[in-house]
Write an enzyme that holds these catalytic residues in place. Structure first.
Site, short mmCIF file in Angstrom:
data_model
loop_
_atom_site.label_atom_id
_atom_site.label_comp_id
_atom_site.label_asym_id
_atom_site.label_seq_id
_atom_site.Cartn_x
_atom_site.Cartn_y
_atom_site.Cartn_z
N PHE A 104 11.06 -0.98 13.35
CA PHE A 104 10.05 -0.29 12.97
C PHE A 104 10.34 0.83 11.78
CE2 PHE A 104 6.81 3.19 13.72
CZ PHE A 104 5.74 2.62 13.35
N HIS B 156 -8.33 5.67 11.20
CA HIS B 156 -7.63 4.50 11.03
C HIS B 156 -6.36 4.46 11.26
CE1 HIS B 156 -6.16 6.04 7.19
NE2 HIS B 156 -5.73 5.13 7.02
N THR C 209 -10.01 10.05 8.49
CA THR C 209 -10.57 9.08 9.65
C THR C 209 -9.40 8.91 10.75
OG1 THR C 209 -10.07 6.69 8.56
CG2 THR C 209 -12.39 7.90 7.99
N ARG D 138 10.22 11.99 3.41
CA ARG D 138 11.01 11.24 4.35
C ARG D 138 11.16 9.84 3.51
NH1 ARG D 138 7.99 14.74 6.46
NH2 ARG D 138 8.38 15.69 8.56
N PHE E 295 -0.48 -3.10 8.06
CA PHE E 295 -1.08 -3.98 9.28
C PHE E 295 -0.40 -5.33 9.36
CE2 PHE E 295 -4.21 -6.50 11.33
CZ PHE E 295 -4.38 -5.85 12.75
N GLU E 296 -0.26 -5.59 8.02
CA GLU E 296 0.28 -7.08 7.78
C GLU E 296 1.88 -7.39 8.14
OE1 GLU E 296 -3.41 -6.68 6.21
OE2 GLU E 296 -1.74 -5.60 5.53
N VAL F 225 3.88 2.85 5.20
CA VAL F 225 3.56 4.12 5.55
C VAL F 225 1.89 4.18 5.56
CG1 VAL F 225 3.33 4.56 2.86
CG2 VAL F 225 3.35 6.58 4.62
N TRP G 98 0.80 -1.12 -0.10
CA TRP G 98 -0.13 -0.05 -0.16
C TRP G 98 0.82 1.19 0.12
CZ3 TRP G 98 -5.16 -0.08 -0.84
CH2 TRP G 98 -5.74 1.08 -0.67
#
Length: 165
Positions: free
Chosen positions: A122, A97, A95, A136, A66-67, A89, A31
């Site tokens: 991370f 989320h 929202t 970045r 998330f994965e 990212v 993503w």
């Protein structure tokens, strides 16, 4: 100092360990690939620059940030992997989320690192917009991928120092 004032590609390289025999996994979220591919290139090139062999760097793609946690765990469980770098990212948007995803991924990466007793880094950008993300990921603020790779190298060195003394 906030990252808005810092170049993420500037870091101290004094005392880095020999990583020519170390193996790295780089897990990359698909993503926002226009950003994450740049993060990967930064991490990959930094590892090569400081001594990693191309054959000792593996890439695993996941659908989204998330994965990253589960894929990082799968790689970290492998005995031949010395460190995992998770790159993604999550752009704020309209929202909340991003709050939930960023928190879950940060906590998950920490848990994987502790569970597997090896560096799991991370390397997830949490910008307000695409411009900040690109800044970045090789833009005016350097590349978070560079920073994530040098962090993995330094953590391997620290682990060796602590456990081999």
């Amino acid at each position: 100092m906030s990252s808005a004032d810092k170049n993420l590609s500037v870091f101290t390289t004094e005392g880095l360990p020999d990583i020519s025999n170390k193996k790295f996994a780089i897990v990359v979220a698909e993503w926002n690939s226009e950003v994450t591919d740049k993060l990967f290139e930064g991490a990959y090139q930094t590892l090569i620059t400081y001594g990693a062999l191309p054959a000792n760097i593996v890439r695993g793609n996941v659908p989204g940030s998330f994965e990253l946690t589960l894929a990082s765990q799968w790689y970290a469980q492998r005995a031949d992997i010395d460190a995992v770098i998770a790159l993604g990212v999550v752009i704020q948007g309209e929202t909340k989320h991003n709050d939930y995803i960023n928190h879950a991924v940060a906590q998950g990466i920490t848990n994987v690192s502790l569970k597997c007793d090896k560096p799991v880094i991370f390397g997830v950008l949490t910008p307000n917009n695409m411009e900040q993300a690109l800044d970045r990921a090789g833009g005016v603020h350097g590349n978070k991928g560079d920073e994530a790779a040098i962090t993995a190298i330094k953590m391997i060195g620290l682990k060796n120092l602590i456990l081999n003394d």
